[in-house]
Write a protein that holds these residues in place. Structure first.
Motif, PDB file in Angstrom:
ATOM      1  N   LYS A  48     -43.890  -6.152  31.944  1.00  0.00           N
ATOM      2  CA  LYS A  48     -44.056  -7.319  33.284  1.00  0.00           C
ATOM      3  C   LYS A  48     -43.538  -8.160  32.065  1.00  0.00           C
ATOM      4  CE  LYS A  48     -47.338  -5.287  35.314  1.00  0.00           C
ATOM      5  NZ  LYS A  48     -49.562  -5.411  35.375  1.00  0.00           N
ATOM      6  N   GLU A 106     -40.127 -13.181  32.126  1.00  0.00           N
ATOM      7  CA  GLU A 106     -39.901 -11.957  33.178  1.00  0.00           C
ATOM      8  C   GLU A 106     -39.126 -10.908  32.600  1.00  0.00           C
ATOM      9  OE1 GLU A 106     -43.064 -11.981  35.494  1.00  0.00           O
ATOM     10  OE2 GLU A 106     -42.879 -13.995  35.508  1.00  0.00           O
ATOM     11  N   GLU A 124     -39.017  -5.047  36.676  1.00  0.00           N
ATOM     12  CA  GLU A 124     -40.570  -4.393  37.409  1.00  0.00           C
ATOM     13  C   GLU A 124     -39.085  -3.194  37.101  1.00  0.00           C
ATOM     14  OE1 GLU A 124     -43.560  -5.194  37.893  1.00  0.00           O
ATOM     15  OE2 GLU A 124     -42.646  -7.147  37.196  1.00  0.00           O
TER      16      GLU A 124
END
Length: 161
Positions: free
Chosen positions: A111, A158, A161
């Protein structure tokens, strides 16, 4: 020059590179003994979703990077060092090391990547920011983030995803 996952045969070269940069270039009062992770890289970094990579040129360690699994599909970027002789955009060693770590993060469905660094590593700050890291407050770090005494600036990137 090649980048490959950690092998025990590189341990001495890794210690020489990292401690040499910390002490000679940045005048940090730190030794290999202050960094027990360097004495046991395999068991410290190559666990869970973590790993450690080495850039090698003519059998000499010229760069390192690691991702330390800190739980919840997050990692801490640690031990990113490149020999002065192999720095710079034209050499591409730092970019290759970071790309290797990013590819690992994506393949392992992480993540986020966190990192801490000293305020003295100005070129590193610019490099991290150009590669998608955003500065964060110390209070925004995950509970299991491994704090180093010299860390004064913190970043997060980040992952897809």
């Amino acid at each position: 020059m090649i980048i490959e996952a950690y092998k025990d045969e590189y341990q001495d070269g890794i210690i020489q590179l990292i401690v040499g940069i910390q002490r000679s270039e940045f005048n940090l009062d730190i030794t290999a003994d202050d960094q027990p992770d360097l004495m046991n890289i395999h068991n410290f970094y190559v666990t869970g979703k973590g790993n450690f990579w080495v850039a090698v040129d003519n059998d000499q360690v010229v760069g390192t990077i690691s991702l330390l699994d800190i739980g919840d599909d997050t990692v801490a970027l640690r031990k990113m060092f490149v020999a002065e002789s192999h720095r710079g955009k034209d050499k591409g060693v730092a970019n290759q090391l970071l790309t290797t770590a990013f590819d690992w993060a994506e393949a392992n469905q992480l993540k986020a990547i966190y990192l801490g660094t000293t305020s003295k590593f100005l070129a590193a700050h610019r490099f991290y920011e150009k590669n998608g890291f955003s500065e964060i407050m110390k209070s925004a770090l995950p509970e299991r983030f491994p704090m180093m005494a010299v860390d004064t600036k913190f970043y997060k990137r980040e992952c897809s995803e």
